[in-house]
Design a protein around this motif. Structure first.
Motif, PDB file in Angstrom:
ATOM      1  N   ASN A 204       0.674  -1.080   0.230  1.00 27.26           N
ATOM      2  CA  ASN A 204       0.056   0.153  -0.103  1.00 27.26           C
ATOM      3  C   ASN A 204       0.974   1.269   0.162  1.00 27.26           C
ATOM      4  O   ASN A 204       0.652   2.209  -0.750  1.00 27.26           O
ATOM      5  N   GLU A 205       1.885   1.373   1.004  1.00 29.71           N
ATOM      6  CA  GLU A 205       2.848   2.380   1.013  1.00 29.71           C
ATOM      7  C   GLU A 205       3.342   2.703  -0.516  1.00 29.71           C
ATOM      8  O   GLU A 205       3.358   3.701  -1.015  1.00 29.71           O
ATOM      9  N   SER A 206       4.115   1.594  -0.995  1.00 26.94           N
ATOM     10  CA  SER A 206       4.815   1.808  -2.339  1.00 26.94           C
ATOM     11  C   SER A 206       3.901   2.168  -3.379  1.00 26.94           C
ATOM     12  O   SER A 206       4.081   3.123  -4.303  1.00 26.94           O
ATOM     13  N   VAL A 207       2.551   1.907  -3.353  1.00 28.03           N
ATOM     14  CA  VAL A 207       1.619   2.183  -4.294  1.00 28.03           C
ATOM     15  C   VAL A 207       1.342   3.840  -4.073  1.00 28.03           C
ATOM     16  O   VAL A 207       1.290   4.497  -5.034  1.00 28.03           O
ATOM     17  N   GLY A 210       4.137   5.642  -5.380  1.00 25.71           N
ATOM     18  CA  GLY A 210       4.079   5.671  -6.961  1.00 25.71           C
ATOM     19  C   GLY A 210       5.447   5.060  -7.259  1.00 25.71           C
ATOM     20  O   GLY A 210       5.902   5.216  -8.447  1.00 25.71           O
ATOM     21  N   GLU A 211       6.030   4.090  -6.361  1.00 25.11           N
ATOM     22  CA  GLU A 211       7.285   3.241  -6.844  1.00 25.11           C
ATOM     23  C   GLU A 211       7.009   2.021  -6.782  1.00 25.11           C
ATOM     24  O   GLU A 211       6.313   1.386  -6.244  1.00 25.11           O
ATOM     25  N   PRO A 212       7.822   1.420  -7.941  1.00 25.13           N
ATOM     26  CA  PRO A 212       7.837   0.058  -8.008  1.00 25.13           C
ATOM     27  C   PRO A 212       8.426  -0.748  -6.732  1.00 25.13           C
ATOM     28  O   PRO A 212       9.177  -0.093  -6.219  1.00 25.13           O
ATOM     29  N   PHE A 213       8.056  -1.775  -6.240  1.00 24.91           N
ATOM     30  CA  PHE A 213       8.300  -2.314  -5.046  1.00 24.91           C
ATOM     31  C   PHE A 213       8.879  -3.859  -5.384  1.00 24.91           C
ATOM     32  O   PHE A 213       8.473  -4.621  -6.398  1.00 24.91           O
ATOM     33  N   CYS A 214       9.756  -4.291  -4.551  1.00 26.42           N
ATOM     34  CA  CYS A 214      10.153  -5.812  -4.573  1.00 26.42           C
ATOM     35  C   CYS A 214      10.011  -6.252  -2.809  1.00 26.42           C
ATOM     36  O   CYS A 214      10.565  -5.679  -1.995  1.00 26.42           O
TER      37      CYS A 214
END
Ligand SMILES: [Ca+2]
Length: 504
Positions: A204-207, A210-214
């Motif tokens: 949720n935080e990554s979205v 607006g950053e891609p996450f792994c």
């Protein structure tokens, strides 16, 4: 928001101002992740001690893993995926760094991972490439440059992650015992579900950013102690589990005597695999722990759909080593036989067309690392032993490697061995000699395609002489790689001589 190129500048300024105001108040147009939409998100689910024989797609008729089955139906399942060392600590170092154990220098009895190897691990490289990186669960190894030195697992690595929910040592099934996961303890007292909840918060935080996450979710389950989530006590209540054709002591009589010198052999009796009622109870609890993992993965998959990012998120599912559950009269893992070293691997790339595909192409844990980098658009360092599996996801009829080793240098010396496989055969060399115990250097050759339960050692059959010669060459090449590329500390240097074949 589309803009025509011939708009006048006044209109453009108004739109820009409006967009900025929306941004200031946190409004998003459509779903977020607009900055780097070309980069897919990656979630790596990694279990602990999960044998290949725990899911319908991999041959089990009675296990219930609806969410994993769903992944399999949307992606590619790998039926010959192995851990190049079949024990927690070493395998975790392999999968983080893309390198074989003799290059990581990291295993129980040996030592921690060096900072050099860690510097090219996938979390470090993905963070450099602009990914948000998160970790929850059992990290399983420490990082230090003091040869043979030890530190608390994850205490160095955690600084390289944007979210850290890792636990030290073997971790606990009690969420409250992990200081980084305490806030999840009340709602999710069993850590398996808590890791799912923590992953959702990180996603949720990554979205929002607006950053891609792994996100790497390294479950403790189904590793012992046997403490499944009571929420799932009914799942396998009356289920009777089948035994594999290689179950029991008799099925292991043809194997090298050295294989019985470690703790895997007494555990067949100690853990109750020798009696029907205790065998069934062990299998019920073991699979209940995996059911918890499946549930937790389901929580995360549902959130991806809610956020509408399921179409741009790669899912990788595997385990750090297998589990014998009584095969050949063994309990636990470590040994290079199929149930000890082979695990499920599923890769879902929602952007490509292959769905519900199974492949017998040879893959290893070190390949997962290169695969993650490949999907993230990061070049794979030359030092890696692993190769990207992505070409297999896109064309399952091909191969990415001609051979793969399994390294076993943990526990009693007698059980140390080196294994090589090709696309069909497995060759194991046991160096240990003890005339008093009637033990001599031994070779094993199995045809995994026709004899997947390793019931017949072909090494002494004339018919397989040329195959044996070929596998010996693969073995010698692997050992040579160990001698030239392996670390010269943590006790790895002596194996160049110990594993030199004494049989011709
Ligand atoms: Ca493990």
């Amino acid at each position: 928001m589309k803009l025509k190129t011939n708009q006048n500048s006044m209109q453009f300024k108004h739109v820009l101002l409006f967009t900025l105001i929306l941004g200031l108040f946190g409004f998003q147009s459509g779903h977020s992740q607009t900055k780097k939409d070309s980069k897919p998100n990656i979630i790596f689910f990694f279990t602990d001690d999960q044998s290949y024989d725990t899911m319908k797609d991999f041959g089990n008729k009675v296990t219930q893993t609806p969410n994993l089955d769903d992944l399999a139906s949307n992606g590619v399942s790998f039926l010959r995926h192995y851990n190049t060392t079949a024990i927690c600590m070493a395998s975790r170092a392999n999968v983080m760094t893309g390198q074989y154990e003799y290059k990581t220098g990291c295993n129980f009895d040996h030592g921690s991972l060096g900072t050099k190897q860690w510097s090219t691990s996938y979390p470090v490289l993905l963070k450099k490439a602009g990914y948000r990186v998160g970790f929850a669960g059992k990290f399983g190894f420490s990082i230090s440059d003091t040869n043979g030195g030890w530190g608390e697992e994850g205490e160095v690595a955690k600084h390289d992650f944007d979210f850290w929910g890792g636990g030290s040592h073997q971790t606990s099934y009690k969420t409250k015992e992990n200081k980084y996961m305490v806030k999840y303890a009340e709602a999710y007292p069993h850590s398996t579900r808590a890791y799912g909840a923590a992953s959702i918060d990180f996603i949720n935080e990554s979205v929002e950013k607006g950053e891609p996450f792994c996100m790497s979710v390294f479950f403790k389950a189904p590793h012992r102690p046997v403490q499944p989530d009571p929420m799932f006590d009914d799942v396998y209540k009356d289920v009777v589990f089948d035994k594999l054709p290689n179950y029991g002591r008799k099925a292991g009589e043809h194997l090298a005597k050295q294989s019985r010198m470690g703790r895997q052999y007494p555990r067949f009796v100690e853990w109750g695999y020798d009696k029907e009622d205790t065998y069934q109870e062990a299998l019920r609890k073991y699979n209940q722990l995996i059911y918890g993992v499946d549930y937790s993965i389901g929580m995360v998959l549902e959130q991806l759909k809610k956020l509408k990012i399921d179409g741009n998120t790669i899912i990788i599912f595997s385990s750090d080593n297998g589990y014998f559950n009584g095969s050949h009269g063994f309990g636990s893992k470590v040994l290079p036989y199929e149930e000890g070293a082979r695990t499920p691997l599923i890769i879902v790339d929602p952007r490509q067309k292959n769905k519900a595909i199974k492949t017998s192409a040879l893959t290893g844990n070190v390949d997962i690392t290169a695969t993650i980098l490949d999907y993230a658009g990061v070049s794979v360092p030359e030092i890696y032993d692993g190769k990207s599996i992505r070409p297999l996801v896109e064309n399952p009829n091909t191969q990415i490697r001609a051979t793969l080793p399994i390294i076993q240098v943990w526990g009693p010396q007698a059980t140390h061995c080196l294994t090589v496989m090709d696309d069909r055969f497995k060759y194991v060399y046991w160096y240990y000699k003890d005339e008093a115990e009637n033990m001599y250097p031994t070779e094993e050759l199995f045809d995994i395609k026709n004899d997947p339960y390793e019931m017949v050692n072909l090494a002494n059959q004339t018919k397989y002489k040329s195959k044996l010669t070929y596998m010996r060459k693969l073995y010698d090449k692997q050992l040579n790689h160990w001698k030239t590329e392996g670390v010269k500390y943590n006790g790895y240097e002596k194996y160049g001589a110990l594993f030199k074949r004494a049989l011709n």
